[in-house]
Design a protein around this motif. Sequence first.
Motif, PDB file in Angstrom:
ATOM      1  N   TYR A  56      78.310 -13.182  45.398  1.00 30.08           N
ATOM      2  CA  TYR A  56      79.291 -13.924  44.626  1.00 30.08           C
ATOM      3  C   TYR A  56      80.442 -14.461  45.462  1.00 30.08           C
ATOM      4  O   TYR A  56      81.408 -14.989  44.897  1.00 30.08           O
ATOM      5  N   ARG A  57      80.362 -14.345  46.786  1.00 26.63           N
ATOM      6  CA  ARG A  57      81.450 -14.850  47.631  1.00 26.63           C
ATOM      7  C   ARG A  57      80.864 -15.663  48.782  1.00 26.63           C
ATOM      8  O   ARG A  57      80.018 -15.168  49.543  1.00 26.63           O
ATOM      9  N   GLU A  58      81.304 -16.908  48.894  1.00 25.57           N
ATOM     10  CA  GLU A  58      80.930 -17.766  50.019  1.00 25.57           C
ATOM     11  C   GLU A  58      82.172 -18.520  50.481  1.00 25.57           C
ATOM     12  O   GLU A  58      83.224 -18.460  49.839  1.00 25.57           O
ATOM     13  N   ASN A  77      84.068 -18.074  43.338  1.00 24.50           N
ATOM     14  CA  ASN A  77      83.922 -16.771  43.979  1.00 24.50           C
ATOM     15  C   ASN A  77      84.259 -15.649  43.002  1.00 24.50           C
ATOM     16  O   ASN A  77      85.202 -15.755  42.212  1.00 24.50           O
ATOM     17  N   ARG A 107      87.337 -21.327  46.431  1.00 23.36           N
ATOM     18  CA  ARG A 107      85.986 -21.207  46.998  1.00 23.36           C
ATOM     19  C   ARG A 107      84.929 -20.953  45.926  1.00 23.36           C
ATOM     20  O   ARG A 107      85.226 -20.423  44.857  1.00 23.36           O
ATOM     21  N   PRO A 109      80.596 -19.787  45.360  1.00 16.90           N
ATOM     22  CA  PRO A 109      79.334 -19.324  45.923  1.00 16.90           C
ATOM     23  C   PRO A 109      78.157 -20.209  45.517  1.00 16.90           C
ATOM     24  O   PRO A 109      77.072 -20.099  46.079  1.00 16.90           O
TER      25      PRO A 109
END
Length: 270
Positions: A56-58, A77, A107, A109
């Motif tokens: 879930y984080r990019e 995110n 951000r 994901p």
Amino acid sequence: MPTNPIPTELLERLADRAQTEGISESVLLQRWLDAAAPTASLYVSAPVNALVEGLYREDTTIADILSQGDFGLGTFNDLDGEMVVLDGEVYQLRSDGRAYAVTSDTRTPFACVTHFRPWSEEIIDTPLDYPGLQGLFDRLIPSHNMVYAIRLDGLFDYVRTRSVPRQDAYRPLVEVAREQPEYEFENVEGSMAGFWTPEFMQSVAVPGYHLHFVDAARQHGGHLLEARPRQIHIRLQHLPRVDLGLPMTLDYLTANLTRDTRDDLNEAEH
């Protein structure tokens, strides 16, 4: 040798469609050719199966997304809300059902966007239930083996949406979706943005119809679960190319993405 290399069946479909839209065949054909130009592509920031597995984080920013398109959808995110991109504006539809502005360094994901240049338009002033709306989409889309951007604007007797609450990473998406809050809107004016994606692309993007809704005031909305339109303007764009981003984060590079996530994705998104 034949003087006309275009199949007769395609010419007949072109003539029927031009008559339906009230334009000449040459104008419609040029519209199709323009839509099929190299710039007509779907940009996917990361494979959706990474999201299904809890990544879930990019590092992809909203600025990055807008450089690839002015129309689309996605999430943020930590799954912090549903994303709608309309006319180059990005809206964050959080789990309270409200829409929020985002900054360019926010951000995501996962996001799907395109430069929206519709090649087909329809005005529908007959009330439809949700199966009727999906059936209308099916009739408007020439081939289900291609990708299409779909935009709806107008009046709806009823809209039902959801938006998942902010999450910690690595919790499977299907578990998160089972706890999603839902919201209902009646006699509402608004817009929907989304895509038709073929089933064989299920590891890249959400297959089938995937739409997000935001009301005309850009204050409420979410991931579409059901809609009953009363009077709507439908625009479609054929996207003959797909550009896929592969994140360079440690989580993505070390993740095992070989599992068949088809059933989880279908439950979470539909």
